[in-house]
Design a protein around this motif. Structure first.
Motif, mmCIF file in Angstrom:
data_model
loop_
_atom_site.group_PDB
_atom_site.id
_atom_site.type_symbol
_atom_site.label_atom_id
_atom_site.label_comp_id
_atom_site.label_asym_id
_atom_site.label_seq_id
_atom_site.Cartn_x
_atom_site.Cartn_y
_atom_site.Cartn_z
ATOM 1 N N HIS A 250 10.351 -9.424 -2.712
ATOM 2 C CA HIS A 250 10.831 -8.332 -1.832
ATOM 3 C C HIS A 250 12.201 -8.484 -1.178
ATOM 4 O O HIS A 250 12.495 -9.539 -0.708
ATOM 5 N N LEU B 89 7.551 -3.621 8.848
ATOM 6 C CA LEU B 89 7.825 -2.849 7.635
ATOM 7 C C LEU B 89 6.511 -2.471 6.947
ATOM 8 O O LEU B 89 6.141 -3.063 5.933
ATOM 9 N N THR C 10 3.868 -0.450 4.572
ATOM 10 C CA THR C 10 4.004 0.171 3.261
ATOM 11 C C THR C 10 2.761 0.980 2.929
ATOM 12 O O THR C 10 1.635 0.534 3.170
ATOM 13 N N ASP C 11 2.966 2.158 2.368
ATOM 14 C CA ASP C 11 1.879 2.981 1.826
ATOM 15 C C ASP C 11 2.043 3.069 0.316
ATOM 16 O O ASP C 11 3.139 3.328 -0.189
ATOM 17 N N SER D 205 -2.619 0.481 1.801
ATOM 18 C CA SER D 205 -1.611 0.266 2.835
ATOM 19 C C SER D 205 -1.478 -1.214 3.149
ATOM 20 O O SER D 205 -2.417 -2.005 2.982
ATOM 21 N N ASP E 136 0.285 -3.575 6.300
ATOM 22 C CA ASP E 136 0.962 -3.626 7.591
ATOM 23 C C ASP E 136 0.898 -5.055 8.101
ATOM 24 O O ASP E 136 -0.164 -5.556 8.466
ATOM 25 N N SER F 141 3.636 -9.981 2.017
ATOM 26 C CA SER F 141 2.786 -8.824 1.748
ATOM 27 C C SER F 141 1.361 -9.191 2.121
ATOM 28 O O SER F 141 0.839 -10.210 1.649
ATOM 29 N N ARG G 29 17.759 1.138 -0.046
ATOM 30 C CA ARG G 29 17.430 1.500 1.324
ATOM 31 C C ARG G 29 18.662 1.844 2.150
ATOM 32 O O ARG G 29 19.772 1.375 1.869
ATOM 33 N N TYR H 36 5.514 3.360 -3.957
ATOM 34 C CA TYR H 36 5.496 2.651 -2.679
ATOM 35 C C TYR H 36 6.458 3.345 -1.719
ATOM 36 O O TYR H 36 7.601 3.646 -2.076
ATOM 37 N N GLU H 37 6.005 3.544 -0.492
ATOM 38 C CA GLU H 37 6.843 4.123 0.557
ATOM 39 C C GLU H 37 6.858 3.165 1.744
ATOM 40 O O GLU H 37 5.811 2.845 2.304
ATOM 41 N N THR H 38 8.064 2.726 2.107
ATOM 42 C CA THR H 38 8.219 1.737 3.171
ATOM 43 C C THR H 38 9.271 2.205 4.154
ATOM 44 O O THR H 38 10.293 2.779 3.773
ATOM 45 N N GLY I 155 10.735 1.020 8.399
ATOM 46 C CA GLY I 155 10.455 0.115 9.500
ATOM 47 C C GLY I 155 11.476 0.195 10.612
ATOM 48 O O GLY I 155 12.595 0.705 10.446
#
Length: 430
Positions: free
Chosen positions: A26, A80, A82-83, A98, A100, A133, A373, A415-417, A419
Motif C-alpha cells: 500500500h 484511512l 476502506t470500503d 470494510s 478500519d 490492512s 490520490r 476499493y474506496e479509501t 482519510g
C-alpha cells in the motif's frame, strides 16, 4: 474418497506459498509523507525550505541554514478506512467488506546543532514507510484467504551533516539506518474445496523480527537571491532480509476425512525469511518569497521499481519457497503550498498534492489497494523568538481502484479509501 480428499488438500497446501503474500503493497505506494506539521501544511512541498529541523528528512542540506541548537517534535493521528465492493465472479457482485484500522500514530523527532560557522549536524527519527490492512469480520471476510491482517512497519534513524559552501549554498548528507518489520495473517482452505461453501482448514501467521538495513541521503539547497531558493534531495533504496517465524494452525471442519488429511499435510511451525527493498526517491523544489507570502512547488520521483519482488523461504519446508513478483513502477508526486505571515507571531498555510500510484491493476488486493490520490493540507503556526507550534489538518482522497476483472488473485472488486489526518509539531531553539 478419503485418499482423493487427502491428495487435494495436500496439493493445495503445497501451493499455499504462491498466495502467502499479495503481489503489491500500500500507499505514493506506502511511503509516509507526514514528517512535520509545517511541511504538511504545504502538502509536503518542503524540499526548498529550512525553517525547522524536519529538513533532515526533506532535504539534508536544509539544516545547514539552521542556527544554534534546535529540537522539533512532531506527531500526527491518521485514519484511512476502506470500503470494498465485489464485482464478481468472486466475490459475488455487490459483496460489501470494510477495513478500519482506527487511528494510527505517526511520530517523529529531529535535532540539529550548529558546529562552527558553516557546519550543522542533525539527527532524525521517523517512520518513512508503513502500511497495515485489518479487515472487519475475520471469520466471514471474503478475502481472508489473501489477507486478514497484514503490516509493513519501518523506522528510520537518520544522522546528517550539512555544510555551507557559501552564504547561500549548502550541501548535506546522511546515513539512513532503517528498522523494518513484516507481519501477515491469512486463512487457508483446500483447493478444490470439498465443501459447498469456502471453508477454512488452517491459519498461517508470519511474523518477522525487527531487522536493519542501511541507506543514505544527499541534498543541496541554494538561494540565488534572498527571495528564491532551490532544493534537490536524494534518498537511496534500502534492501532488508527479515528473519521470521511461520506458524500453521489447523482449523477443524468437523469432517473427519478432511481434518485427518489437513493434519497430515500441514507443515510444522518453522523459521522463514522474507526479503524486499524499500524504494529510493529523487525530489526537487522551488520556493519563492514575496513580502508576507511564501510559495513552494515540488516534484518527487519515487523509485518504486526496486520493489519488484518479495522473496520468501521456509527453513523446514523448501517446497514452499517462492519469489513473488511485485511489478511496481517508479512514479511521481507533485505538490504546491502557500503560506501567509499574519503579524509577527502567526502564519497560515495551505497546499495541494497529487500522487500517482505505482501499483499495477493486476496486483490490487486486500493487502494493498493503492490508487492515485489527491491530498489537501491546511495549517498554521504560532511562534516567538525561540518557540514555535505548528499544526495541520490534511485530507486524503483516493480515486476508486478496481481490479477490472484481471486480479491475479481471482478476487475482483473496487476499493474506496479516504482519510483525515491531524498533526502538531513543537519546535524550540536553545
Amino acid at each position: 474418497m478419503s485418499l482423493l480428499v487427502r491428495g487435494r488438500v495436500l496439493r493445495a497446501l503445497l501451493a499455499l506459498p504462491l498466495l502467502a503474500f499479495p503481489a503489491a503493497v500500500h500507499a505514493s505506494g506506502f511511503a509516509i509523507e507526514s514528517q512535520g506539521a509545517r511541511a504538511m501544511g504545504f502538502a509536503g512541498a518542503y524540499v526548498a525550505q529550512a525553517a525547522d529541523p524536519s529538513a533532515i528528512y526533506y532535504n539534508a542540506a536544509g539544516s545547514g541554514f539552521l542556527k544554534g541548537k534546535q529540537v522539533y517534535v512532531a506527531g500526527a493521528f491518521a485514519s484511512l478506512p476502506t470500503d470494498f465492493t465485489g464485482e464478481g465472479p468472486f466475490p459475488a457482485a455487490g459483496t460489501l467488506e470494510s477495513s478500519d484500522n482506527g487511528l494510527a500514530l505517526l511520530p517523529a523527532i529531529y535535532y540539529s546543532q550548529q558546529i562552527g560557522r558553516k557546519t550543522v549536524v542533525g539527527l532524525g527519527v521517523s517512520r518513512p514507510f508503513g502500511t497495515r490492512s485489518k479487515w472487519d469480520n475475520p471469520e466471514t471476510f471474503s478475502g481472508r484467504y489473501i489477507c486478514l491482517e497484514c503490516q509493513i512497519a519501518s523506522w528510520s534513524i537518520n544522522p546528517t551533516i550539512a555544510y555551507k559552501v557559501a552564504d547561500r549554498l549548502s550541501v548535506g548528507a546522511g546515513l539512513d539506518v532503517r528498522l523494518s518489520k513484516f507481519e501477515l495473517t491469512r486463512r487457508l482452505m483446500a483447493e478444490p474445496n470439498p465443501f459447498p461453501v469456502p471453508t477454512d482448514v488452517a491459519e498461517l501467521t508470519l511474523e518477522s523480527s525487527t531487522e536493519t538495513g542501511i541507506g543514505f541521503n544527499l541534498g543541496l539547497l541554494a538561494s540565488p537571491t534572498e527571495n528564491l531558493s532551490i532544493g534537490v534531495a536524494y534518498r537511496h533504496e534500502v534492501a532488508i532480509d527479515h528473519a521470521a517465524q511461520a506458524r500453521f494452525a489447523q482449523i477443524l471442519t468437523g469432517t473427519q476425512e478432511v481434518d485427518d488429511a489437513v493434519k497430515a499435510a500441514l507443515p510444522i511451525s518453522q523459521e522463514a525469511t522474507v526479503g524486499f527493498t524499500y524504494p529510493g526517491s529523487i525530489a526537487a523544489g522551488v520556493a519563492l518569497r514575496r513580502g508576507y507570502w511564501t510559495f513552494e512547488a515540488d516534484v518527487q520521483w519515487m523509485l518504486w521499481s526496486s520493489f519488484d519482488a518479495v522473496e520468501i523461504a521456509f527453513a523446514s519446508s523448501p517446497a514452499f519457497d517462492t519469489i513473488l513478483p511485485q511489478e511496481w513502477e517508479s512514479t511521481w508526486r507533485g505538490a504546491f503550498g502557500v503560506e501567509y505571515l499574519v503579524g509577527d507571531n502567526w502564519e497560515v498555510r495551505g497546499g495541494y498534492g497529487y500522487d500517482h500510484s505505482p501499483a499495477p491493476t493486476e496486483t490490487i488486493s486486500p493487502f494493498i489497494h493503492d490508487a492515485d490520490r489527491h491530498t489537501f493540507g491546511a495549517g498554521g503556526t504560532w511562534k516567538n523568538e525561540r518557540l514555535r507550534l505548528d499544526f495541520n489538518l490534511r485530507y486524503v482522497l483516493f480515486r476508486t481502484s478496481s481490479t477490472l476483472g484481471i486480479s491475479r488473485y481471482d478476487y475482483d472488486g473496487s476499493y474506496e479509501t479516504g482519510g483525515l489526518q491531524a498533526g502538531a509539531s513543537l519546535g524550540y531553539q536553545f
